[in-house]
Each structure stands twice: as structure tokens, then as C-alpha cells.
Design a protein around this motif. Structure first.
Motif, PDB file in Angstrom:
ATOM      1  N   VAL A 231     -53.130 -16.989 -40.668  1.00  0.00           N
ATOM      2  CA  VAL A 231     -52.386 -18.250 -40.591  1.00  0.00           C
ATOM      3  C   VAL A 231     -52.911 -19.107 -39.448  1.00  0.00           C
ATOM      4  O   VAL A 231     -53.156 -20.310 -39.603  1.00  0.00           O
TER       5      VAL A 231
ATOM      6  N   PHE B 132     -44.185 -15.131 -40.653  1.00  0.00           N
ATOM      7  CA  PHE B 132     -45.471 -15.030 -39.977  1.00  0.00           C
ATOM      8  C   PHE B 132     -45.441 -14.030 -38.830  1.00  0.00           C
ATOM      9  O   PHE B 132     -46.475 -13.791 -38.193  1.00  0.00           O
TER      10      PHE B 132
ATOM     11  N   PHE C 202     -55.957 -17.612 -46.806  1.00  0.00           N
ATOM     12  CA  PHE C 202     -54.550 -17.547 -47.190  1.00  0.00           C
ATOM     13  C   PHE C 202     -54.276 -16.290 -48.011  1.00  0.00           C
ATOM     14  O   PHE C 202     -53.154 -15.779 -48.009  1.00  0.00           O
TER      15      PHE C 202
ATOM     16  N   ILE D 130     -52.802 -13.126 -46.146  1.00  0.00           N
ATOM     17  CA  ILE D 130     -51.483 -13.107 -45.507  1.00  0.00           C
ATOM     18  C   ILE D 130     -50.640 -11.944 -46.007  1.00  0.00           C
ATOM     19  O   ILE D 130     -50.047 -11.193 -45.224  1.00  0.00           O
TER      20      ILE D 130
ATOM     21  N   ILE E 281     -54.711 -22.821 -39.869  1.00  0.00           N
ATOM     22  CA  ILE E 281     -54.085 -23.988 -39.234  1.00  0.00           C
ATOM     23  C   ILE E 281     -54.983 -24.565 -38.151  1.00  0.00           C
ATOM     24  O   ILE E 281     -55.169 -25.787 -38.058  1.00  0.00           O
TER      25      ILE E 281
ATOM     26  N   CYS F 232     -50.103 -10.981 -40.019  1.00  0.00           N
ATOM     27  CA  CYS F 232     -50.425 -12.139 -40.854  1.00  0.00           C
ATOM     28  C   CYS F 232     -50.549 -13.422 -40.031  1.00  0.00           C
ATOM     29  O   CYS F 232     -51.026 -14.440 -40.533  1.00  0.00           O
TER      30      CYS F 232
END
Length: 272
Positions: free
Chosen positions: A13, A4, A225, A228, A17, A9
């Protein structure tokens, strides 16, 4: 370097989250305090009563900010790629960014206008968030289709298309079940009804509607997602350009002459 930490990215993320944590925290708090029923309440119902209402609003506003940042980086990335491959897609890319900003604006509206206080504004926010958000997903999917195979693979296109179909199915299911629920409870302020009893009129339609809403939120969040892998290839760089060697006009400072070159200082390695 952790995965990450590669490129940018961390943006998608963090968006996924944080948004998921917003929904889960509000749900757990509302259930523990018995403000809603444990059996799949509306997401907005979990942020209706204090104290979870305040935290829900703050966290959802942060999600909106992360959403704008993520969509802007995506817009700049595709803009750079289109200069190389196809400049005709720039308008479609800009349209996607505008739709994304509209969806983030809807999140702010939902966060600040509770369902039980000003239902009309809350409904506008929900339409902006999920309706305009669904259009954003399809615009990005179309861009993925038009930019393959040089930029995107077929697998990525089909993944994003699958998420778009999932989102559309959830919207249709939620809309139909909500219409049935409201029509089966004439004279009842359904938007203020936080507790439901199994077997009462409209209960089945209510459950289908709430499940569809959670499914819609999950599909919308899951779409990011897919960013990413793309965002791993992006780095930021800031250049500081000094036009003089002092900050304020003062006789104690020597002004920069035309012979003094401008100074640049890279702050962050990489580029968009």
C-alpha cells in the motif's frame, strides 16, 4: 484494527501510494511552473527542471527502497510456502526477486540521471525499471499459476496475467510510437524537447508515447495491489539472543558461564 494494519499489507500500500504521489506531485509542480505542457508530458520530463527535479529524485529513491522491501517479503513468503508444496519453484522465486531488485535499481538510475543531462543512463534506468519490471510481473504470474489452487486462486492468477498483458501492450505502444517520433524529427534533440505544439511533426507520436508511458507506470504500480491480500497473512517477529550479560570486556562484569542460559526476547509478534 484497520485493514492496512493487518500483517504487512502496509508495504505494498505504501509503495503504490508513495509512487503515485511522486508522479502526481512532480507533474503538478512542473505544470504550475510551466516547465512542461499540461497535455500528458513524459513522466521523466516532470522531474527534469529544478525545483521539482530534486523532490522527484528523492521520492523516487524512496519508492525504490519500498519496492525492494516489498519484493523481499514476497520472496520470503513464497520460499516458506514452497518448502511445503514444491521445492522446485525456489529457483523461479529467486529469479523473480533478482528481477525485482533490478527494476528497483532502475528507479534509482532514473531518479539520479535526468533525461536532458545524461540520456543514455536515463534510458538504461527506464529499461531496467519497466522492461525488467515487466519480466518480474510475468515471473510472479507464472508462480501464481503453478501454485494454484493450494496457494493462489484462479481469480488472482487471471488478475495478475491481465496486468502483465496491460504492461506488455503499453511497452510495445511506447516503443513503436517513440521510434516513429524520433524518425520524424531528424536533427532534433528530442530528449531535451519539453514543449510541443499541436500539429508539428511528431506531435501525434509524442502524445501516443507519453500516454503509453503513463499507462505503463500505472499498470506496473497497480500490480502491487494484488499483494495486499497475501501480505495480510504475514507478520514479523524478531528474537534477541544474548550470549552474555554484559556488552564489553571489563573486570567489573561477571562473564557468563556455561550454566547461564541464553535469553530470548520477542519484539514483534508473529512470523514470516
Amino acid at each position: 484494527m484497520w485493514w492496512f494494519q493487518e500483517g504487512l499489507c502496509i508495504l505494498p500500500v505504501a509503495l503504490v501510494i508513495w509512487t503515485a504521489a511522486t508522479f502526481i506531485f512532480a507533474y503538478i509542480t512542473a505544470v504550475i511552473l510551466r516547465h512542461v505542457d499540461p497535455l500528458v508530458p513524459y513522466i521523466s520530463d516532470t522531474g527534469t527542471v529544478a525545483p521539482e527535479r530534486c523532490v522527484f529524485g528523492i521520492m523516487l529513491n524512496v519508492s525504490a527502497f519500498l519496492g525492494v522491501a516489498t519484493m523481499y517479503v514476497r520472496y520470503k513468503q513464497l520460499q516458506a510456502l514452497m518448502d511445503e508444496y514444491d521445492t522446485r519453484l525456489n529457483r523461479l522465486n529467486l529469479l523473480g526477486f533478482v528481477l525485482g531488485c533490478g527494476s528497483s535499481l532502475g528507479m534509482c538510475v532514473v531518479a539520479n540521471f535526468q533525461k536532458t543531462t545524461l540520456f543514455s543512463m536515463h534510458l538504461v534506468g527506464a529499461v531496467l525499471t519497466f522492461g525488467v519490471g515487466a519480466l518480474y510481473i510475468f515471473v510472479q504470474t507464472l508462480l501464481s499459476y503453478l501454485m494454484q489452487p493450494h496457494v493462489h486462486s484462479k481469480t488472482m492468477f487471471w488478475t495478475r496475467l491481465s496486468v502483465g498483458i496491460w504492461t506488455s501492450a503499453s511497452i510495445i505502444s511506447m516503443f513503436v510510437s517513440s521510434v516513429i517520433m524520433y524518425s520524424s524529427l531528424p536533427g532534433v534533440e528530442v530528449n531535451k524537447k519539453l514543449h510541443w505544439t499541436p500539429g508539428e511533426p511528431g506531435f501525434t507520436a509524442h502524445i501516443i508515447s507519453t500516454i503509453s508511458e503513463w499507462s505503463l507506470a500505472l499498470s506496473f504500480v497497480s500490480f502491487f495491489f494484488t499483494y495486499i491480500r497475501d501480505f495480510k497473512k504475514i507478520n514479523l517477529r524478531a528474537d534477541v539472543l544474548l550470549h552474555c550479560n554484559h556488552l564489553y570486556d571489563s573486570p567489573h562484569y561477571r562473564p557468563v558461564t556455561a550454566r547461564t542460559p541464553a535469553e530470548t526476547s520477542p519484539l514483534l509478534a508473529g512470523s514470516i
